[in-house]
Enzyme design. Structure first.
Site, PDB file in Angstrom:
ATOM      1  N   LYS A 111      26.783   8.566 -34.008  1.00 30.49           N
ATOM      2  CA  LYS A 111      27.687   8.406 -32.815  1.00 30.49           C
ATOM      3  C   LYS A 111      29.259   8.690 -32.951  1.00 30.49           C
ATOM      4  O   LYS A 111      29.796   9.187 -32.002  1.00 30.49           O
ATOM      5  CB  LYS A 111      27.675   6.835 -32.347  1.00 30.49           C
ATOM      6  N   LYS A 193      14.987  13.516 -32.350  1.00 30.97           N
ATOM      7  CA  LYS A 193      13.946  12.526 -32.073  1.00 30.97           C
ATOM      8  C   LYS A 193      13.870  12.051 -30.579  1.00 30.97           C
ATOM      9  O   LYS A 193      14.576  12.180 -29.795  1.00 30.97           O
ATOM     10  CB  LYS A 193      14.507  11.237 -32.929  1.00 30.97           C
ATOM     11  N   LYS A 196      14.186   6.634 -26.317  1.00 25.36           N
ATOM     12  CA  LYS A 196      14.474   6.090 -24.871  1.00 25.36           C
ATOM     13  C   LYS A 196      15.884   6.042 -24.362  1.00 25.36           C
ATOM     14  O   LYS A 196      16.145   5.829 -23.134  1.00 25.36           O
ATOM     15  CB  LYS A 196      14.133   4.563 -25.237  1.00 25.36           C
TER      16      LYS A 196
HETATM   17  P1  TYM Z   1      13.688   0.876 -31.612  1.00 30.62           P
HETATM   18  O1  TYM Z   1      13.739   0.033 -30.651  1.00 30.62           O
HETATM   19  O2  TYM Z   1      14.899   2.011 -31.805  1.00 30.62           O
HETATM   20  O3  TYM Z   1      12.051   1.354 -32.103  1.00 30.62           O
HETATM   21  C1  TYM Z   1      11.413   0.648 -32.316  1.00 30.62           C
HETATM   22  C2  TYM Z   1      10.388   1.250 -33.205  1.00 30.62           C
HETATM   23  O4  TYM Z   1       9.799   2.591 -32.807  1.00 30.62           O
HETATM   24  C3  TYM Z   1      10.067   3.481 -33.813  1.00 30.62           C
HETATM   25  N1  TYM Z   1      10.417   4.596 -33.112  1.00 30.62           N
HETATM   26  C4  TYM Z   1       9.873   5.817 -33.303  1.00 30.62           C
HETATM   27  N2  TYM Z   1       8.939   6.182 -34.185  1.00 30.62           N
HETATM   28  C5  TYM Z   1       8.394   7.333 -34.172  1.00 30.62           C
HETATM   29  N3  TYM Z   1       9.166   8.417 -33.461  1.00 30.62           N
HETATM   30  C6  TYM Z   1      10.057   8.381 -32.576  1.00 30.62           C
HETATM   31  N4  TYM Z   1      10.559   9.146 -31.881  1.00 30.62           N
HETATM   32  C7  TYM Z   1      10.497   6.941 -32.436  1.00 30.62           C
HETATM   33  N5  TYM Z   1      11.285   6.244 -31.794  1.00 30.62           N
HETATM   34  C8  TYM Z   1      11.358   5.206 -32.016  1.00 30.62           C
HETATM   35  C9  TYM Z   1      11.475   2.764 -34.554  1.00 30.62           C
HETATM   36  O5  TYM Z   1      11.552   3.546 -35.829  1.00 30.62           O
HETATM   37  C10 TYM Z   1      10.978   1.477 -34.712  1.00 30.62           C
HETATM   38  O6  TYM Z   1       9.900   1.079 -35.755  1.00 30.62           O
HETATM   39  N6  TYM Z   1      16.780  -1.698 -34.686  1.00 30.62           N
HETATM   40  C11 TYM Z   1      15.510  -1.456 -34.578  1.00 30.62           C
HETATM   41  C12 TYM Z   1      14.702  -2.797 -33.679  1.00 30.62           C
HETATM   42  C13 TYM Z   1      14.771  -3.714 -34.909  1.00 30.62           C
HETATM   43  C14 TYM Z   1      13.791  -4.112 -36.088  1.00 30.62           C
HETATM   44  C15 TYM Z   1      14.386  -5.253 -36.366  1.00 30.62           C
HETATM   45  C16 TYM Z   1      12.916  -3.333 -36.562  1.00 30.62           C
HETATM   46  C17 TYM Z   1      15.726  -4.974 -34.616  1.00 30.62           C
HETATM   47  N7  TYM Z   1      15.614  -5.634 -35.963  1.00 30.62           N
HETATM   48  C18 TYM Z   1      13.692  -5.730 -37.669  1.00 30.62           C
HETATM   49  C19 TYM Z   1      12.188  -3.798 -37.638  1.00 30.62           C
HETATM   50  C20 TYM Z   1      12.658  -5.084 -38.030  1.00 30.62           C
HETATM   51  C21 TYM Z   1      15.316  -0.378 -33.209  1.00 30.62           C
HETATM   52  O7  TYM Z   1      16.432  -0.285 -32.879  1.00 30.62           O
HETATM   53  O8  TYM Z   1      14.168   0.050 -33.194  1.00 30.62           O
END
Ligand code: TYM
Length: 330
Positions: A111, A193, A196
């Site tokens: 960022k 990647k 969303k």
């Molecule tokens: P987030 O919401 O960005 O993504 C949620 C989960 O989806 C996976 N993911 C992907 N996997 C494969 N290909 C992609 N293009 C892709 N985009 C997203 C992410 O790796 C994730 O597993 N900070 C985290 C949310 C969070 C969290 C936690 C996760 C908050 N606290 C504690 C685990 C444990 C996040 O922003 O994920």
């Protein structure tokens, strides 16, 4: 039964990347693990969200969790803000983390590099809240996509530091990254990647996209001029991404997918890929429609909150006691 925990931040509609890299795996893991899966709603507001829109994203995400097959009888499904201890432990852990560590987080560095002027303090410190989300429940494993591995590694460092500074308090969790599907790429820019929060949604398949939209997006996926179906993410990132998507949807190996489709032209291959994605998402979408307006959402979150809150309250008390934050007599 060993425990696992993971979460998704519904700062937009959930994507095929979220499904293949995370949700699909959570459903499979609930057979053999005690699963804690939560909606990271505090993490959503590290970037401004329009309130009514955010509310819809959150409800849709719970409905999708359930539609994918997460079973509230077996897994604990909850909303992060229903357990306020997350934010409290997050602050405590931020006092056990260093600026240098947060400065090294790739998402923050990206960022800054993109010249993002209005980064919030919450965005900067969110890895310490994520550490709290995890350490609160002492999971053995944290199943995440590739992009979250660094955050789980930071979580381990913070936990080790805390355990050494005070006394053993937190289990040291391990990130669990899938061999295939851990990094689904954008269809339009396959070196990036699928996310969303992409500005253009041309390259993003949302879990709730209609079949005709999915076909359109896959047909216009960026490929290359080599005309060979093989797995070579460096030279053929677009085709390799489609191969990876098919392999993850069908629980096949990359090699088997290449073997099965290598005789096809790109156009026909894309049609196959679109059909497989549609076949994967359609049953989920049908269940989602039944669930999204039902009481099952409130009921699930209420049960999840009770269970998660009981564990979190005890853990936070223990942490505060160890740090010396209490003034009660022993
Ligand atoms: P987030 O919401 O960005 O993504 C949620 C989960 O989806 C996976 N993911 C992907 N996997 C494969 N290909 C992609 N293009 C892709 N985009 C997203 C992410 O790796 C994730 O597993 N900070 C985290 C949310 C969070 C969290 C936690 C996760 C908050 N606290 C504690 C685990 C444990 C996040 O922003 O994920």
């Amino acid at each position: 039964m060993k425990r696992m925990l993971s979460g998704i931040k519904p700062s937009g509609e959930l994507t095929l990347g979220n499904y293949l890299g995370a949700l699909k795996r959570f459903v499979a893991f609930q057979e053999d693990y005690e699963m804690f899966v939560f909606i990271a709603n505090l993490h959503c507001i590290t970037v401004y969200q329009e309130p009514a829109q955010l509310k819809t994203y959150l409800r849709n995400a719970v409905a999708l969790y359930l539609a994918c097959g997460l079973d509230p009888q077996r897994s604990t499904i909850f909303l992060q803000t229903d357990v306020p201890e997350h934010a409290q432990l997050g602050f405590i852990l931020s006092c056990n983390s260093y600026l240098g560590e947060l400065n090294r987080m790739t998402q923050y560095k990206d960022k800054v590099q993109q010249g993002e002027g209005a980064l919030t303090v919450g965005f900067y410190t969110y890895p310490t809240l994520m550490a709290a989300d995890i350490l609160m429940y002492d999971p053995e494993y944290v199943p995440v996509g590739d992009d979250q591995k660094q955050h789980v590694e930071l979580t381990r460092d913070i936990a080790e530091r805390f355990n050494n500074r005070y006394s053993p308090t937190f289990n040291i969790p391990e990130p669990l990254i899938a061999k295939t599907g851990a990094r689904i790429m954008s269809l339009s820019e396959p070196t990036k990647k699928m996310s969303k929060s992409d500005h253009s949604d041309k390259g993003v398949i949302y879990m709730l996209d209609e079949p005709n939209i999915i076909r359109k997006k896959v047909r216009s996926a960026t490929t290359d001029s080599l005309g060979i179906i093989q797995f070579d993410p460096i030279n053929q990132p677009g085709i390799s991404n489609l191969i990876q998507i098919i392999a993850t949807c069908k629980d096949s190996s990359i090699e088997d997918v290449v073997e099965q489709y290598k005789h096809l032209q790109y156009g026909a291959f894309k049609d196959e890929a679109a059909n497989i994605i549609i076949d994967t998402l359609s049953p989920i979408q049908a269940r989602y429609k039944e669930i999204v307006h039902s009481d099952l959402i409130e009921q699930t979150l209420l049960e999840g909150k009770e269970k998660a809150h009981r564990i979190a309250r005890k853990k936070l008390e223990k942490v505060q006691r160890k740090i010396g934050l209490e003034i009660k007599k022993k």
